[in-house]
Design a protein around this motif. Structure first.
Motif, PDB file in Angstrom:
ATOM      1  N   UNK A  40     -18.013   5.929   1.587  1.00 18.36           N
ATOM      2  CA  UNK A  40     -17.209   6.620   2.118  1.00 18.36           C
ATOM      3  C   UNK A  40     -16.216   7.874   1.807  1.00 18.36           C
ATOM      4  N   UNK A  41     -16.171   7.690   0.966  1.00 17.63           N
ATOM      5  CA  UNK A  41     -15.879   8.688   0.030  1.00 17.63           C
ATOM      6  C   UNK A  41     -17.144  10.427  -0.217  1.00 17.63           C
ATOM      7  N   UNK A  42     -18.506   9.474  -0.015  1.00 17.73           N
ATOM      8  CA  UNK A  42     -19.289  10.957  -0.098  1.00 17.73           C
ATOM      9  C   UNK A  42     -20.213  10.539  -0.762  1.00 17.73           C
ATOM     10  N   UNK A  43     -20.243   9.939  -1.598  1.00 12.78           N
ATOM     11  CA  UNK A  43     -21.325   9.699  -3.174  1.00 12.78           C
ATOM     12  C   UNK A  43     -22.536   8.997  -2.577  1.00 12.78           C
ATOM     13  N   UNK A  44     -23.528   9.158  -3.164  1.00 13.95           N
ATOM     14  CA  UNK A  44     -24.527   8.941  -2.477  1.00 13.95           C
ATOM     15  C   UNK A  44     -24.624   7.575  -4.018  1.00 13.95           C
ATOM     16  N   UNK A  45     -25.424   6.492  -2.835  1.00 12.08           N
ATOM     17  CA  UNK A  45     -26.192   5.205  -4.124  1.00 12.08           C
ATOM     18  C   UNK A  45     -27.103   4.616  -3.608  1.00 12.08           C
ATOM     19  N   UNK A  46     -28.222   4.835  -4.322  1.00 15.24           N
ATOM     20  CA  UNK A  46     -29.736   4.657  -4.769  1.00 15.24           C
ATOM     21  C   UNK A  46     -29.297   3.005  -4.944  1.00 15.24           C
ATOM     22  N   UNK A  47     -30.350   1.686  -4.598  1.00 15.47           N
ATOM     23  CA  UNK A  47     -29.904   0.367  -4.870  1.00 15.47           C
ATOM     24  C   UNK A  47     -31.240   0.503  -5.942  1.00 15.47           C
ATOM     25  N   UNK A  48     -30.445   0.341  -7.402  1.00 14.90           N
ATOM     26  CA  UNK A  48     -31.243  -0.428  -8.694  1.00 14.90           C
ATOM     27  C   UNK A  48     -32.731  -1.382  -8.162  1.00 14.90           C
ATOM     28  N   UNK A  49     -33.781  -1.258  -8.764  1.00 20.07           N
ATOM     29  CA  UNK A  49     -34.365  -2.525  -8.916  1.00 20.07           C
ATOM     30  C   UNK A  49     -34.794  -2.813  -8.256  1.00 20.07           C
TER      31      UNK A  49
END
Length: 140
Positions: A40-49
């Motif tokens: 919701x903060x806008x940060x894009x997150x790629x799940x590691x591994x």
């Protein structure tokens, strides 16, 4: 030889900083695909591994991968949409945070692999082939 001696302590220090980095909490605002979401903060997150199939024609290697990618995205949405997650940042890739992600104490990467929406993808390895092609340099 001296270059190696200089880089090794710097590399070790960087790893210690990453290991010492505190984990953050956030609410998933939108699942982009089977291995990437936006907080919701806008940060894009790629799940590691892990790696999930691509959903766009320009990124997928075949039509079958797109269908698999849509299914993987649906699984990730079921698991993550609107949920609070904990992220431990481990790097950056394509203008995204790469992070180990947990949900209610469970590793999200492991959950997505168990659900069939993703495959394990060790760092520095080729992406998994979902189109049945032999890797380059091998015989079919």
């Amino acid at each position: 030889m001296s270059r190696i001696a200089i880089h090794l302590p710097v590399s070790c220090a960087a790893l210690l900083l990453i290991a010492a980095a505190p984990s953050d909490q956030g609410r998933v605002g939108y699942v982009i695909d089977g291995d990437t979401f936006r907080l919701e903060s806008g940060e894009r997150v790629r799940i590691a591994g892990i790696d999930a199939p691509e959903t766009h024609a320009g990124q997928a290697k075949c039509r079958g991968e797109i269908a698999l990618g849509r299914s993987a995205t649906a699984r990730a949405r079921t698991l993550l949409d609107g949920r609070n997650v904990t992220i431990m940042r481990v790097g950056r890739s394509y203008n995204r945070t790469v992070a180990q992600v947990t949900l209610a104490g469970r590793d999200v990467g492991s959950e997505l692999v168990a659900m069939g929406g993703a495959r394990w993808w060790p760092r520095w390895q080729r992406k998994p082939d979902r189109c049945g092609r032999a890797p380059m340099g091998t015989r079919e």
